[in-house]
Scaffold this motif. Structure first.
Motif, PDB file in Angstrom:
ATOM      1  N   GLN A 102     -33.821  82.737 -73.298  1.00 47.80           N
ATOM      2  CA  GLN A 102     -34.241  84.050 -72.823  1.00 47.80           C
ATOM      3  C   GLN A 102     -33.556  85.158 -73.615  1.00 47.80           C
ATOM      4  O   GLN A 102     -34.158  86.186 -73.903  1.00 47.80           O
ATOM      5  N   LEU A 103     -32.310  84.951 -74.003  1.00 48.07           N
ATOM      6  CA  LEU A 103     -31.601  85.938 -74.812  1.00 48.07           C
ATOM      7  C   LEU A 103     -32.333  86.177 -76.135  1.00 48.07           C
ATOM      8  O   LEU A 103     -32.538  87.321 -76.548  1.00 48.07           O
ATOM      9  N   GLU A 120     -34.272  89.438 -77.515  1.00 45.24           N
ATOM     10  CA  GLU A 120     -33.940  90.025 -78.821  1.00 45.24           C
ATOM     11  C   GLU A 120     -35.204  90.383 -79.575  1.00 45.24           C
ATOM     12  O   GLU A 120     -35.346  91.489 -80.082  1.00 45.24           O
ATOM     13  N   PHE A 121     -36.162  89.455 -79.671  1.00 47.55           N
ATOM     14  CA  PHE A 121     -37.348  89.819 -80.442  1.00 47.55           C
ATOM     15  C   PHE A 121     -38.295  90.723 -79.656  1.00 47.55           C
ATOM     16  O   PHE A 121     -39.089  91.450 -80.258  1.00 47.55           O
ATOM     17  N   GLU A 122     -38.184  90.789 -78.347  1.00 51.14           N
ATOM     18  CA  GLU A 122     -38.937  91.798 -77.585  1.00 51.14           C
ATOM     19  C   GLU A 122     -38.397  93.190 -77.892  1.00 51.14           C
ATOM     20  O   GLU A 122     -39.166  94.140 -78.055  1.00 51.14           O
ATOM     21  N   ALA A 123     -37.072  93.318 -77.996  1.00 59.17           N
ATOM     22  CA  ALA A 123     -36.474  94.608 -78.389  1.00 59.17           C
ATOM     23  C   ALA A 123     -36.922  94.976 -79.797  1.00 59.17           C
ATOM     24  O   ALA A 123     -37.188  96.146 -80.091  1.00 59.17           O
ATOM     25  N   LEU A 133     -33.782  99.879 -81.421  1.00 58.08           N
ATOM     26  CA  LEU A 133     -32.629  99.435 -82.205  1.00 58.08           C
ATOM     27  C   LEU A 133     -31.400  99.213 -81.333  1.00 58.08           C
ATOM     28  O   LEU A 133     -30.719  98.193 -81.475  1.00 58.08           O
ATOM     29  N   ASP A 134     -31.102 100.128 -80.443  1.00 56.05           N
ATOM     30  CA  ASP A 134     -29.903  99.977 -79.611  1.00 56.05           C
ATOM     31  C   ASP A 134     -29.974  98.721 -78.746  1.00 56.05           C
ATOM     32  O   ASP A 134     -28.990  97.978 -78.638  1.00 56.05           O
ATOM     33  N   ASP A 135     -31.134  98.480 -78.138  1.00 54.97           N
ATOM     34  CA  ASP A 135     -31.303  97.276 -77.319  1.00 54.97           C
ATOM     35  C   ASP A 135     -31.210  96.034 -78.193  1.00 54.97           C
ATOM     36  O   ASP A 135     -30.567  95.044 -77.830  1.00 54.97           O
ATOM     37  N   TRP A 136     -31.828  96.062 -79.373  1.00 55.01           N
ATOM     38  CA  TRP A 136     -31.792  94.918 -80.281  1.00 55.01           C
ATOM     39  C   TRP A 136     -30.355  94.615 -80.702  1.00 55.01           C
ATOM     40  O   TRP A 136     -29.912  93.473 -80.652  1.00 55.01           O
ATOM     41  N   VAL A 178     -30.497  78.033 -81.077  1.00 58.46           N
ATOM     42  CA  VAL A 178     -31.895  78.260 -80.728  1.00 58.46           C
ATOM     43  C   VAL A 178     -32.705  78.349 -82.012  1.00 58.46           C
ATOM     44  O   VAL A 178     -32.280  78.965 -82.987  1.00 58.46           O
ATOM     45  N   LEU A 179     -33.896  77.748 -81.992  1.00 55.19           N
ATOM     46  CA  LEU A 179     -34.821  77.827 -83.111  1.00 55.19           C
ATOM     47  C   LEU A 179     -36.072  78.555 -82.653  1.00 55.19           C
ATOM     48  O   LEU A 179     -36.682  78.187 -81.646  1.00 55.19           O
ATOM     49  N   LEU A 180     -36.429  79.591 -83.389  1.00 63.44           N
ATOM     50  CA  LEU A 180     -37.654  80.340 -83.143  1.00 63.44           C
ATOM     51  C   LEU A 180     -38.595  80.086 -84.310  1.00 63.44           C
ATOM     52  O   LEU A 180     -38.227  80.317 -85.463  1.00 63.44           O
ATOM     53  N   GLU A 181     -39.786  79.596 -84.006  1.00 61.44           N
ATOM     54  CA  GLU A 181     -40.860  79.554 -84.996  1.00 61.44           C
ATOM     55  C   GLU A 181     -41.824  80.654 -84.579  1.00 61.44           C
ATOM     56  O   GLU A 181     -42.254  80.711 -83.416  1.00 61.44           O
ATOM     57  N   ALA A 182     -42.161  81.529 -85.514  1.00 63.57           N
ATOM     58  CA  ALA A 182     -42.972  82.684 -85.160  1.00 63.57           C
ATOM     59  C   ALA A 182     -43.751  83.157 -86.378  1.00 63.57           C
ATOM     60  O   ALA A 182     -43.657  82.578 -87.468  1.00 63.57           O
ATOM     61  N   VAL A 183     -44.506  84.215 -86.182  1.00 60.80           N
ATOM     62  CA  VAL A 183     -45.245  84.858 -87.261  1.00 60.80           C
ATOM     63  C   VAL A 183     -44.857  86.336 -87.270  1.00 60.80           C
ATOM     64  O   VAL A 183     -44.817  86.981 -86.218  1.00 60.80           O
TER      65      VAL A 183
END
Length: 138
Positions: free
Chosen positions: A5-6, A10-13, A19-22, A74-79
């Motif tokens: 969830q963290l 992060e990528f939702e921010a 920027l501050d939230d990220w 954690v591994l994120l696969e994304a586009v």
């Protein structure tokens, strides 16, 4: 909050261009490793990472494909999707002028987490694929 969830937060921010939230998701001792041999450290390095992609592709978004992990990894696969309408820094410090072209580049991000913050972020993507989509190579 769990590690998955963290990273989602992060990528939702990132997608919300906050920027501050990220930055709040990262340790002040975080390390970024990016294609081209780019190694960035601490929150100043995080800001450089942010600026390179957010300035080069102001309309960008990260679209999750898969997210998994355990024990602080954690591994994120994304586009990564966006339109190149701003200056884009290269690994050697030069700038690529805006091409106006859209990109859709698959990537993987490996995150290391400790005590509820991201301490490491390694990004993998095909640079030639991105340059081809930008019309800079055939």
């Amino acid at each position: 909050m769990d590690d998955l969830q963290l990273v989602r937060n992060e990528f939702e921010a990132w997608n919300n261009r906050n920027l501050d939230d990220w930055l709040a998701h990262y340790s002040d001792k975080s390390v970024f490793d990016v294609p081209g041999g780019v190694h960035l450290e601490d929150l100043d390095g995080a800001r450089m990472f942010w600026g390179g992609y957010q300035d080069g592709f102001p309309d960008n978004s990260v679209v999750e494909r898969r997210l998994f992990g355990q024990a602080g990894q954690v591994l994120l696969e994304a586009v990564f999707e966006g339109t190149h309408t701003g200056p884009l820094p290269t690994p050697d410090g030069q700038m690529i002028d805006p091409t106006g072209k859209p990109v859709r580049v698959p990537f993987c991000g490996v995150y290391l987490l400790e005590n509820g913050t991201i301490t490491g972020h390694t990004l993998y993507f095909d640079q030639m694929e991105m340059l081809t989509q930008l019309g800079l190579v055939n």
